[in-house]
Design a protein around this motif. Structure first.
Motif, PDB file in Angstrom:
ATOM      1  N   ASP A  22     -12.500 -11.918  -6.217  1.00  0.00           N
ATOM      2  CA  ASP A  22     -13.535 -10.633  -5.566  1.00  0.00           C
ATOM      3  C   ASP A  22     -12.553 -10.050  -4.296  1.00  0.00           C
ATOM      4  OD1 ASP A  22     -15.396 -11.458  -6.791  1.00  0.00           O
ATOM      5  OD2 ASP A  22     -15.768 -12.618  -5.560  1.00  0.00           O
ATOM      6  N   ILE A  23     -12.535  -8.937  -4.123  1.00  0.00           N
ATOM      7  CA  ILE A  23     -11.158  -7.969  -3.188  1.00  0.00           C
ATOM      8  C   ILE A  23     -12.150  -7.767  -1.606  1.00  0.00           C
ATOM      9  CG2 ILE A  23      -9.451  -6.934  -3.047  1.00  0.00           C
ATOM     10  CD1 ILE A  23     -10.145  -8.417  -6.743  1.00  0.00           C
ATOM     11  N   THR A  24     -11.995  -7.755  -1.211  1.00  0.00           N
ATOM     12  CA  THR A  24     -13.038  -7.160  -0.112  1.00  0.00           C
ATOM     13  C   THR A  24     -11.825  -5.710   0.846  1.00  0.00           C
ATOM     14  OG1 THR A  24     -14.695  -8.718   0.668  1.00  0.00           O
ATOM     15  CG2 THR A  24     -14.624  -7.260   1.870  1.00  0.00           C
ATOM     16  N   ILE A  25     -12.573  -4.631   0.902  1.00  0.00           N
ATOM     17  CA  ILE A  25     -11.856  -3.742   1.342  1.00  0.00           C
ATOM     18  C   ILE A  25     -13.064  -3.100   2.071  1.00  0.00           C
ATOM     19  CG2 ILE A  25     -10.775  -3.038  -1.375  1.00  0.00           C
ATOM     20  CD1 ILE A  25     -12.211  -0.584  -1.596  1.00  0.00           C
ATOM     21  N   LEU A  26     -11.890  -1.997   2.205  1.00  0.00           N
ATOM     22  CA  LEU A  26     -12.537  -1.515   4.032  1.00  0.00           C
ATOM     23  C   LEU A  26     -13.026  -0.173   2.637  1.00  0.00           C
ATOM     24  CD1 LEU A  26     -12.532  -0.453   6.681  1.00  0.00           C
ATOM     25  CD2 LEU A  26     -10.253   0.596   6.697  1.00  0.00           C
ATOM     26  N   ASP A  41     -12.115  -5.362 -12.965  1.00  0.00           N
ATOM     27  CA  ASP A  41     -12.462  -3.901 -12.808  1.00  0.00           C
ATOM     28  C   ASP A  41     -10.905  -3.668 -12.187  1.00  0.00           C
ATOM     29  OD1 ASP A  41     -14.892  -4.013 -13.549  1.00  0.00           O
ATOM     30  OD2 ASP A  41     -15.471  -3.954 -11.455  1.00  0.00           O
ATOM     31  N   ILE A  42      -9.728  -4.283 -12.021  1.00  0.00           N
ATOM     32  CA  ILE A  42      -8.375  -4.021 -11.666  1.00  0.00           C
ATOM     33  C   ILE A  42      -8.000  -3.714 -12.732  1.00  0.00           C
ATOM     34  CG2 ILE A  42      -6.038  -4.628 -10.563  1.00  0.00           C
ATOM     35  CD1 ILE A  42      -7.950  -6.357  -8.461  1.00  0.00           C
ATOM     36  N   LEU A  43      -7.470  -2.474 -12.821  1.00  0.00           N
ATOM     37  CA  LEU A  43      -6.743  -1.831 -14.451  1.00  0.00           C
ATOM     38  C   LEU A  43      -4.929  -2.296 -14.280  1.00  0.00           C
ATOM     39  CD1 LEU A  43      -9.005   1.093 -15.072  1.00  0.00           C
ATOM     40  CD2 LEU A  43      -9.160  -0.770 -16.240  1.00  0.00           C
ATOM     41  N   LYS A  47       3.427   0.227  -7.053  1.00  0.00           N
ATOM     42  CA  LYS A  47       3.449  -0.599  -5.944  1.00  0.00           C
ATOM     43  C   LYS A  47       2.662  -0.310  -4.317  1.00  0.00           C
ATOM     44  CE  LYS A  47       8.425   0.279  -3.809  1.00  0.00           C
ATOM     45  NZ  LYS A  47       9.143   1.497  -3.476  1.00  0.00           N
ATOM     46  N   GLY A  48       2.215   0.780  -4.036  1.00  0.00           N
ATOM     47  CA  GLY A  48       1.313   1.181  -3.014  1.00  0.00           C
ATOM     48  C   GLY A  48      -0.135   0.498  -3.008  1.00  0.00           C
ATOM     49  N   PHE A  49      -0.700   0.986  -4.671  1.00  0.00           N
ATOM     50  CA  PHE A  49      -1.981   0.690  -4.562  1.00  0.00           C
ATOM     51  C   PHE A  49      -2.514   0.133  -5.956  1.00  0.00           C
ATOM     52  CE2 PHE A  49      -0.155   4.480  -6.024  1.00  0.00           C
ATOM     53  CZ  PHE A  49      -0.647   4.732  -7.400  1.00  0.00           C
ATOM     54  N   MET A  50      -4.077  -0.270  -6.173  1.00  0.00           N
ATOM     55  CA  MET A  50      -4.439  -0.770  -7.206  1.00  0.00           C
ATOM     56  C   MET A  50      -5.205   0.080  -7.937  1.00  0.00           C
ATOM     57  SD  MET A  50      -6.842  -3.702  -5.698  1.00  0.00           S
ATOM     58  CE  MET A  50      -7.584  -3.244  -3.914  1.00  0.00           C
ATOM     59  N   ILE A  51      -5.121   0.689  -9.138  1.00  0.00           N
ATOM     60  CA  ILE A  51      -5.892   1.471 -10.186  1.00  0.00           C
ATOM     61  C   ILE A  51      -7.333   0.373 -10.004  1.00  0.00           C
ATOM     62  CG2 ILE A  51      -5.702   2.911 -12.124  1.00  0.00           C
ATOM     63  CD1 ILE A  51      -3.417   3.428 -12.040  1.00  0.00           C
ATOM     64  N   VAL A  52      -8.422   1.074 -10.022  1.00  0.00           N
ATOM     65  CA  VAL A  52      -9.647  -0.103 -10.315  1.00  0.00           C
ATOM     66  C   VAL A  52     -10.111   1.047 -10.328  1.00  0.00           C
ATOM     67  CG1 VAL A  52     -11.868  -0.926  -9.201  1.00  0.00           C
ATOM     68  CG2 VAL A  52      -9.455  -1.339  -8.222  1.00  0.00           C
ATOM     69  N   GLU A  58     -11.222   6.331 -12.844  1.00  0.00           N
ATOM     70  CA  GLU A  58     -10.059   5.272 -12.291  1.00  0.00           C
ATOM     71  C   GLU A  58      -9.748   6.209 -11.008  1.00  0.00           C
ATOM     72  OE1 GLU A  58      -6.762   5.194 -14.605  1.00  0.00           O
ATOM     73  OE2 GLU A  58      -8.150   4.464 -16.786  1.00  0.00           O
ATOM     74  N   VAL A  59      -9.873   5.060  -9.616  1.00  0.00           N
ATOM     75  CA  VAL A  59      -9.639   5.083  -8.949  1.00  0.00           C
ATOM     76  C   VAL A  59      -9.108   4.123  -7.769  1.00  0.00           C
ATOM     77  CG1 VAL A  59     -10.709   4.924  -5.997  1.00  0.00           C
ATOM     78  CG2 VAL A  59     -11.838   5.389  -7.968  1.00  0.00           C
ATOM     79  N   LYS A  60      -7.745   5.153  -7.536  1.00  0.00           N
ATOM     80  CA  LYS A  60      -6.133   4.229  -6.508  1.00  0.00           C
ATOM     81  C   LYS A  60      -6.961   3.698  -5.179  1.00  0.00           C
ATOM     82  CE  LYS A  60      -2.982   7.201  -9.009  1.00  0.00           C
ATOM     83  NZ  LYS A  60      -2.199   8.599  -8.922  1.00  0.00           N
ATOM     84  N   ILE A  61      -6.750   2.782  -5.152  1.00  0.00           N
ATOM     85  CA  ILE A  61      -6.933   2.016  -3.558  1.00  0.00           C
ATOM     86  C   ILE A  61      -5.556   1.377  -3.175  1.00  0.00           C
ATOM     87  CG2 ILE A  61      -8.154   0.188  -2.077  1.00  0.00           C
ATOM     88  CD1 ILE A  61     -10.318   0.619  -4.521  1.00  0.00           C
ATOM     89  N   PRO A  62      -5.244   2.251  -1.861  1.00  0.00           N
ATOM     90  CA  PRO A  62      -4.139   1.871  -1.604  1.00  0.00           C
ATOM     91  C   PRO A  62      -4.363   0.373  -0.990  1.00  0.00           C
ATOM     92  CG  PRO A  62      -5.041   3.488  -0.330  1.00  0.00           C
ATOM     93  CD  PRO A  62      -5.973   2.696  -1.058  1.00  0.00           C
ATOM     94  N   TYR A  63      -3.531  -0.839  -0.554  1.00  0.00           N
ATOM     95  CA  TYR A  63      -3.241  -2.200  -0.479  1.00  0.00           C
ATOM     96  C   TYR A  63      -3.787  -2.187   1.160  1.00  0.00           C
ATOM     97  CZ  TYR A  63      -1.381  -2.899  -4.875  1.00  0.00           C
ATOM     98  OH  TYR A  63      -1.020  -3.132  -6.319  1.00  0.00           O
ATOM     99  N   HIS A  64      -3.443  -1.442   2.143  1.00  0.00           N
ATOM    100  CA  HIS A  64      -3.557  -1.118   3.180  1.00  0.00           C
ATOM    101  C   HIS A  64      -5.103  -1.379   3.749  1.00  0.00           C
ATOM    102  CE1 HIS A  64      -3.717   2.810   3.546  1.00  0.00           C
ATOM    103  NE2 HIS A  64      -5.051   3.015   3.980  1.00  0.00           N
ATOM    104  N   ARG A  65      -6.258  -1.294   2.752  1.00  0.00           N
ATOM    105  CA  ARG A  65      -7.283  -1.327   2.754  1.00  0.00           C
ATOM    106  C   ARG A  65      -7.734  -2.535   2.048  1.00  0.00           C
ATOM    107  NH1 ARG A  65     -10.517   4.760   1.512  1.00  0.00           N
ATOM    108  NH2 ARG A  65      -9.477   5.641   3.211  1.00  0.00           N
ATOM    109  N   VAL A  66      -6.985  -3.745   2.033  1.00  0.00           N
ATOM    110  CA  VAL A  66      -7.822  -4.947   1.488  1.00  0.00           C
ATOM    111  C   VAL A  66      -7.854  -5.349   2.439  1.00  0.00           C
ATOM    112  CG1 VAL A  66      -6.914  -6.744   0.118  1.00  0.00           C
ATOM    113  CG2 VAL A  66      -7.029  -4.841  -0.975  1.00  0.00           C
TER     114      VAL A  66
END
Length: 81
Positions: A22-26, A41-43, A47-52, A58-66
């Motif tokens: 489970d990944i909690t994000i801002l 749900d992570i596809l 390099k700078g984001f995960m695709i969910v 499909e949504v790109k979520i930057p790692y700095h929001r994790v």
């Protein structure tokens, strides 16, 4: 070790399973500005984001929001700032 490295370890290490995480994000506007993503749900881990996957999108979520990464057994990473 940052969230990208931890997620890659969960994905590739034989002792772990990304799908169980489970990944909690801002997420501004969500209750408490937090949202939890299921590892299944992570596809892709870019390099700078995960695709969910979010429904049919499909949504790109930057790692700095994790903010936190949990497995069923423990919290394996948490933002300290």
């Amino acid at each position: 070790m940052g969230p990208r490295e931890v997620l890659n370890k969960l994905k590739w290490h034989p002792d772990f399973e990304l799908n169980d995480a489970d990944i909690t994000i801002l997420h501004r506007g969500a209750p408490g500005d937090r949202r939890t993503i299921q590892g299944e749900d992570i596809l892709d881990l870019g390099k700078g984001f995960m695709i969910v996957r979010r429904g049919r999108e499909e949504v790109k979520i930057p790692y700095h929001r994790v903010l936190k990464i949990n497995t069923p057994a423990e919290t394996v990473w948490q933002e300290t700032g």
